[in-house]
Design an enzyme around this catalytic site. Structure first.
Site, PDB file in Angstrom:
ATOM      1  N   GLU A   3      63.127  64.044 -13.077  1.00 27.15           N
ATOM      2  CA  GLU A   3      63.416  65.242 -14.239  1.00 27.15           C
ATOM      3  C   GLU A   3      61.567  64.652 -14.521  1.00 27.15           C
ATOM      4  OE1 GLU A   3      66.653  66.941 -16.095  1.00 27.15           O
ATOM      5  OE2 GLU A   3      66.679  65.067 -17.103  1.00 27.15           O
TER       6      GLU A   3
ATOM      7  N   ASP B 131      71.881  59.593 -28.408  1.00 34.88           N
ATOM      8  CA  ASP B 131      70.447  59.568 -29.833  1.00 34.88           C
ATOM      9  C   ASP B 131      70.573  61.103 -30.556  1.00 34.88           C
ATOM     10  OD1 ASP B 131      69.428  60.875 -27.803  1.00 34.88           O
ATOM     11  OD2 ASP B 131      66.992  59.728 -27.896  1.00 34.88           O
TER      12      ASP B 131
ATOM     13  N   GLY C 285      74.293  67.342 -23.833  1.00 35.36           N
ATOM     14  CA  GLY C 285      74.915  67.143 -22.684  1.00 35.36           C
ATOM     15  C   GLY C 285      77.032  66.541 -22.901  1.00 35.36           C
TER      16      GLY C 285
ATOM     17  N   ASP D  17      69.966  56.038 -21.369  1.00 32.95           N
ATOM     18  CA  ASP D  17      68.475  55.376 -22.605  1.00 32.95           C
ATOM     19  C   ASP D  17      68.869  54.982 -23.737  1.00 32.95           C
ATOM     20  OD1 ASP D  17      68.813  57.709 -22.726  1.00 32.95           O
ATOM     21  OD2 ASP D  17      66.735  58.525 -22.695  1.00 32.95           O
TER      22      ASP D  17
ATOM     23  N   ARG E 168      61.310  70.367   1.807  1.00 32.59           N
ATOM     24  CA  ARG E 168      62.184  70.930   1.143  1.00 32.59           C
ATOM     25  C   ARG E 168      62.782  69.938  -0.376  1.00 32.59           C
ATOM     26  NH1 ARG E 168      61.557  73.739   4.076  1.00 32.59           N
ATOM     27  NH2 ARG E 168      62.995  75.271   5.644  1.00 32.59           N
TER      28      ARG E 168
ATOM     29  N   MET F 140      68.397  63.873 -12.753  1.00 38.13           N
ATOM     30  CA  MET F 140      68.534  63.978 -14.045  1.00 38.13           C
ATOM     31  C   MET F 140      67.373  62.533 -14.568  1.00 38.13           C
ATOM     32  SD  MET F 140      71.353  65.899 -16.239  1.00 38.13           S
ATOM     33  CE  MET F 140      71.127  67.987 -15.941  1.00 38.13           C
ATOM     34  N   GLY F 141      66.712  63.132 -16.108  1.00 40.10           N
ATOM     35  CA  GLY F 141      66.267  61.732 -16.482  1.00 40.10           C
ATOM     36  C   GLY F 141      65.424  61.976 -17.373  1.00 40.10           C
ATOM     37  N   ARG F 142      65.174  62.837 -19.040  1.00 40.60           N
ATOM     38  CA  ARG F 142      64.294  62.968 -19.452  1.00 40.60           C
ATOM     39  C   ARG F 142      63.261  61.755 -19.494  1.00 40.60           C
ATOM     40  NH1 ARG F 142      63.420  67.060 -22.740  1.00 40.60           N
ATOM     41  NH2 ARG F 142      65.524  67.768 -22.028  1.00 40.60           N
TER      42      ARG F 142
ATOM     43  N   THR G  30      75.208  59.044 -22.568  1.00 41.39           N
ATOM     44  CA  THR G  30      74.277  60.081 -21.676  1.00 41.39           C
ATOM     45  C   THR G  30      74.436  59.290 -20.460  1.00 41.39           C
ATOM     46  OG1 THR G  30      72.120  60.016 -21.411  1.00 41.39           O
ATOM     47  CG2 THR G  30      72.174  58.601 -22.996  1.00 41.39           C
ATOM     48  N   ILE G  31      74.384  60.636 -19.732  1.00 40.15           N
ATOM     49  CA  ILE G  31      74.190  60.204 -18.241  1.00 40.15           C
ATOM     50  C   ILE G  31      72.970  59.379 -17.928  1.00 40.15           C
ATOM     51  CG2 ILE G  31      76.100  61.850 -17.546  1.00 40.15           C
ATOM     52  CD1 ILE G  31      73.286  63.123 -16.460  1.00 40.15           C
ATOM     53  N   ASP G  32      72.023  59.319 -19.044  1.00 43.67           N
ATOM     54  CA  ASP G  32      70.283  59.179 -18.305  1.00 43.67           C
ATOM     55  C   ASP G  32      70.341  57.285 -18.637  1.00 43.67           C
ATOM     56  OD1 ASP G  32      69.732  61.620 -17.729  1.00 43.67           O
ATOM     57  OD2 ASP G  32      68.421  62.025 -20.337  1.00 43.67           O
TER      58      ASP G  32
ATOM     59  N   ARG H  81      74.342  71.514 -28.718  1.00 43.20           N
ATOM     60  CA  ARG H  81      72.949  70.872 -29.627  1.00 43.20           C
ATOM     61  C   ARG H  81      73.233  70.935 -30.889  1.00 43.20           C
ATOM     62  NH1 ARG H  81      71.188  66.983 -25.213  1.00 43.20           N
ATOM     63  NH2 ARG H  81      71.600  68.380 -23.338  1.00 43.20           N
TER      64      ARG H  81
ATOM     65  N   HIS I 174      72.574  70.113 -13.453  1.00 40.57           N
ATOM     66  CA  HIS I 174      74.573  69.156 -14.132  1.00 40.57           C
ATOM     67  C   HIS I 174      75.508  68.963 -12.897  1.00 40.57           C
ATOM     68  CE1 HIS I 174      71.311  71.847 -16.196  1.00 40.57           C
ATOM     69  NE2 HIS I 174      72.701  71.099 -17.302  1.00 40.57           N
TER      70      HIS I 174
ATOM     71  N   GLN J 243      75.022  66.417 -11.181  1.00 40.69           N
ATOM     72  CA  GLN J 243      75.526  65.149 -11.899  1.00 40.69           C
ATOM     73  C   GLN J 243      75.948  64.360 -12.908  1.00 40.69           C
ATOM     74  OE1 GLN J 243      70.937  63.844 -11.211  1.00 40.69           O
ATOM     75  NE2 GLN J 243      71.051  65.444 -12.155  1.00 40.69           N
ATOM     76  N   ARG J 244      76.765  65.488 -14.423  1.00 41.32           N
ATOM     77  CA  ARG J 244      77.104  66.373 -15.057  1.00 41.32           C
ATOM     78  C   ARG J 244      78.681  65.686 -14.979  1.00 41.32           C
ATOM     79  NH1 ARG J 244      73.365  67.512 -19.527  1.00 41.32           N
ATOM     80  NH2 ARG J 244      74.667  69.283 -19.732  1.00 41.32           N
TER      81      ARG J 244
HETATM   82  O1  F6P Z   1      72.296  64.473 -21.255  1.00 44.73           O
HETATM   83  C1  F6P Z   1      70.426  64.542 -21.028  1.00 44.73           C
HETATM   84  C2  F6P Z   1      70.201  65.142 -19.887  1.00 44.73           C
HETATM   85  O2  F6P Z   1      70.823  65.030 -19.136  1.00 44.73           O
HETATM   86  C3  F6P Z   1      69.334  64.995 -19.130  1.00 44.73           C
HETATM   87  O3  F6P Z   1      69.167  64.047 -18.592  1.00 44.73           O
HETATM   88  C4  F6P Z   1      68.377  66.668 -19.026  1.00 44.73           C
HETATM   89  O4  F6P Z   1      66.965  66.995 -19.475  1.00 44.73           O
HETATM   90  C5  F6P Z   1      69.606  67.529 -20.415  1.00 44.73           C
HETATM   91  O5  F6P Z   1      70.268  66.568 -20.458  1.00 44.73           O
HETATM   92  C6  F6P Z   1      69.630  68.641 -19.706  1.00 44.73           C
HETATM   93  O6  F6P Z   1      70.288  69.624 -20.850  1.00 44.73           O
HETATM   94  P1  F6P Z   1      71.001  70.655 -20.674  1.00 44.73           P
HETATM   95  O7  F6P Z   1      72.731  70.196 -20.256  1.00 44.73           O
HETATM   96  O8  F6P Z   1      71.438  71.165 -22.466  1.00 44.73           O
HETATM   97  O9  F6P Z   1      70.910  71.344 -19.770  1.00 44.73           O
END
Ligand code: F6P
Length: 356
Positions: free
Chosen positions: A222, A103, A10, A129, A271, A169-171, A125-127, A72, A277, A279-280
């Site tokens: 998430e 990772d 991502g 982690d 609500r 976000m945050g898997r 990674t924005i996460d 990916r 995205h 956030q990215r």
């Molecule tokens: O890069 C990590 C992440 O931002 C996760 O928090 C999120 O689940 C995933 O990417 C979303 O990925 P995509 O861009 O494939 O929807």
């Protein structure tokens, strides 16, 4: 040296700043030549290469996304995929590769290194982690975006006496939820690390409204899960069936599911907002530009010091090289110390009377 660069997984604000820093230091101080592989490992598999010189990196510091694009793609999943990558690197006389990714991307870098490729990793990674490093670039920008969104949602929630659930976000790790939730003054913060009890969440909101506050903000990662009978487990809410090449399901939807339950259980109008995205995207924060620049400089130094099979890592305020194996050993989940920050500032999630 001839150095290849790729960005995988991502995207993340700051990727261009890493590329720029590595190319500038490599060109000015080591007389290196650079090439970029387009769209992560796909570019190495399919031999999509572009020259990466000082002109190519001019003006990209504040730009989000990545000039090398990303994917990916997992070569380890394709028959002879890793050998195909090695053949591409040989064909172009690449002396060393800088792989910028999370990772998944770095697990491929590690496999290639085990087969003799000279590769260094940069954590992305924005996460936030990745193990072994205190911070990944992109995280600070994501937290700033989420915090601003929470600030905005506060005023509309208050105006309408609503509960607003904000899904961030945050898997596997709830760093964005924790930092933006605390910085944005959320009333409930829910993390993947701790499956939550919907009864307790609803009761906490009821009690807050009982204290005369007629709106609430709930921030949820998430990857957070409704608790099941086994409190250590939980149910993930996913968007689509199927997995990507690294075996990940597409998350998303927990915010809506939670909002429906809160409305049902409390009767308060609720609500959900999914930041996704947003956030990215966009320009990296000044902090991330600085951090990403330092990562890029460290990566090219590692190449020249022969620290292959390693990843640049931030420890305190220093950048060091650590083995890729260490970075990939586990996910860096939110620490008890940081969970205590949220617990200290929030009203406790109460057990409702009827289930006591
Ligand atoms: O890069 C990590 C992440 O931002 C996760 O928090 C999120 O689940 C995933 O990417 C979303 O990925 P995509 O861009 O494939 O929807």
């Amino acid at each position: 040296m001839k150095v290849g660069v790729l960005t995988g997984g991502g995207d993340c604000p700051g990727l261009n700043a890493v590329i720029r820093a590595a190319v500038r230091k490599g060109s000015f101080h080591y007389d290196d030549e650079f090439v970029g592989f387009l769209e992560g490992w796909r570019g190495v598999m399919e031999d999509h290469i572009v020259p990466l010189n000082l002109d190519a990196v001019a003006g990209i510091l504040p730009r989000g996304g990545t000039i090398l694009r990303t994917s990916r793609t997992n070569p380890a999943k394709q028959p002879d995929g890793l050998d195909t990558c090695i053949a591409t690197l040989k064909r172009h006389n690449i002396d060393a590769l800088i792989a910028i990714g999370g990772d998944d991307t770095l697990s491929v870098a590690r496999k290639l290194h085990e087969k003799g490729t000279k590769v260094v990793g940069v954590p992305k990674t924005i996460d936030n982690d990745l193990a072994g490093t205190d911070y990944t670039f992109g995280f600070d920008t994501a937290v700033n975006i989420a915090t601003e969104a929470i600030d905005r949602l506060h005023t509309t929630a208050e105006a309408h006496n609503r509960v607003i659930v904000v899904e961030v976000m945050g898997r596997d790790a709830g760093w964005i939820a924790l930092h933006s939730g605390v910085a944005g003054g959320a009333d409930v913060i829910l993390l993947p690390e701790q499956p939550f009890d919907i009864e307790k969440v609803s009761e906490t909101i009821r009690q807050r409204h009982g204290r005369g506050r007629y709106f609430s903000i709930v921030v949820i990662a998430e990857g957070a899960k409704f608790a099941t009978a086994d409190p250590r487990q939980g149910e993930l809410v996913t968007q689509a069936k199927g997995k990507d090449e690294f075996g990940h399901v597409r998350l998303g939807g927990i915010g809506n599911a939670l909002a429906n339950e809160i409305e049902k259980k409390t009767g308060y109008e609720t609500r959900a907002v999914v930041l996704g995205h947003i956030q990215r995207g966009g320009s990296p924060s000044a902090f991330d530009r600085m951090l990403a620049t330092r990562y890029g400089l460290k990566a090219i130094d590692m190449v020249h010091q022969g620290e292959f099979g390693s990843m640049a890592a931030l420890r305190g305020n220093s950048l060091i090289a650590i083995p890729l194996a260490e970075a990939l050993s586990k996910n860096r989940t939110v620490t008890p110390e940081m969970i205590a920050v949220a617990e200290g500032i929030l009203a406790p999630i109460e057990t409702p009377e009827h289930v006591k």
